[in-house]
Write a protein that holds these residues in place. Structure first.
Motif, PDB file in Angstrom:
ATOM      1  N   ASP A 254       0.838  -1.158   0.106  1.00  0.00           N
ATOM      2  CA  ASP A 254       0.125  -0.103   0.027  1.00  0.00           C
ATOM      3  C   ASP A 254       0.663   1.347   0.069  1.00  0.00           C
ATOM      4  N   ASP A 256       0.681   4.318  -1.337  1.00  0.00           N
ATOM      5  CA  ASP A 256      -0.137   5.750  -1.120  1.00  0.00           C
ATOM      6  C   ASP A 256      -0.720   5.605   0.207  1.00  0.00           C
ATOM      7  N   SER A 258      -3.453   4.400   1.455  1.00  0.00           N
ATOM      8  CA  SER A 258      -5.107   4.663   1.444  1.00  0.00           C
ATOM      9  C   SER A 258      -5.653   3.865   2.369  1.00  0.00           C
TER      10      SER A 258
END
Length: 277
Positions: A254, A256, A258
């Motif tokens: 992951d 980013d 998010s």
């Protein structure tokens, strides 16, 4: 088996007992040694032959246990499919149903297949001992049982050429089948207990405390994924360490941050991995 046969053939004059043919006696001695039957009808009588037998029994046991049990397991799984197809021969069932049946009753069918073949081996061994070794029926059955259980008292054994040719194949197969049967019985018992645990977990009513434990992200609510993970942990299918490792991998992918994975996250992870390597 080949190396042991050659070695004991070369040392045939250093072996004592009931002998028939040099090569046949060597491979027969290898078989009863590797399977730990040890009748005692042929025994090493010199320092060199005794030391060789000591070395061979450990390597032989390891190879027999590892290779033949894996081979037996593979063959049993093949016969398992044929058995299930035979049981449903008059029913129009698809491959998905058959696969589900295999998974659900895997250990039970394995036990059935191995037990059936083992009974055939016991009858075959008894008949051969009566016909070839000229034993009476009780002695033949007694020798068969003491052999496949690797008890091998030695008062009754294969002493003719024909009997020993048969014994080379029969002893290996019979002893491994019995060991596999006990293994599958233990597996079936474990499978039964696992099913009971799963039923208990699914029938048990959820409490407030259960919801608090299932709430992995501490947001006050439990989603389908969190609920499934909690139930799987209760069933013993996965552990807390398993979940932690998976979440660690998720966090690494992951990029980013998010909380979700996308194609761009996977691409960035692959590029990062390529640079590091």
């Amino acid at each position: 088996m080949g190396v042991g046969t050659i070695c004991f053939y070369l040392l045939r004059n250093q072996m004592s007992g009931r002998k028939t043919n040099g090569f046949l006696d060597a491979i027969y001695f290898c078989t009863v040694t590797m399977t730990t039957v040890g009748y005692g009808d042929i025994v090493p009588s010199t320092v060199l032959s005794k030391l060789l037998a000591c070395a061979f029994v450990f390597t032989g046991m390891a190879l027999v246990g590892f290779i033949l049990s894996h081979a037996a397991d593979h063959l049993v799984e093949k016969q398992e499919i044929l058995l299930i197809k035979a049981l449903h021969i008059n029913e129009n069932v698809g491959p998905d149903v058959l696969e589900k049946e295999v998974v659900t009753n895997k250990a039970k069918y394995k036990c059935f297949v191995v037990l059936s073949v083992l009974l055939v081996m016991i009858v075959t061994g008894t008949v051969v001992l009566v016909k070839v070794e000229k034993f009476d029926l009780v002695d033949a059955f007694y020798c068969v049982c003491s052999t496949i259980t690797t008890l091998g008292y030695g008062d009754k054994s294969f002493s003719t050429k024909g009997g020993r040719v048969f014994a080379v194949f029969w002893i290996l197969t019979g002893t491994i089948l019995l060991a596999q049967l006990f293994l599958y019985l233990a597996e079936m018992n474990t499978e039964r207990r696992q099913k009971e645990l799963v039923k208990w977990v699914l029938d048990r009513k959820m409490t407030r405390r259960d919801l608090e434990i299932a709430d992995m992200d501490n947001d006050g609510v439990v989603g389908p994924a969190e609920f499934a993970i909690y139930k799987l942990k209760e069933m013993g299918k996965i552990s807390h360490e398993d979940v932690s490792l998976v979440m660690k991998e998720f966090d690494g992918l992951d990029f980013d941050q998010s909380g979700t994975l996308s194609c761009s996250d996977i691409t960035l992870a692959q590029l990062s991995s390529s640079r590091h390597s």
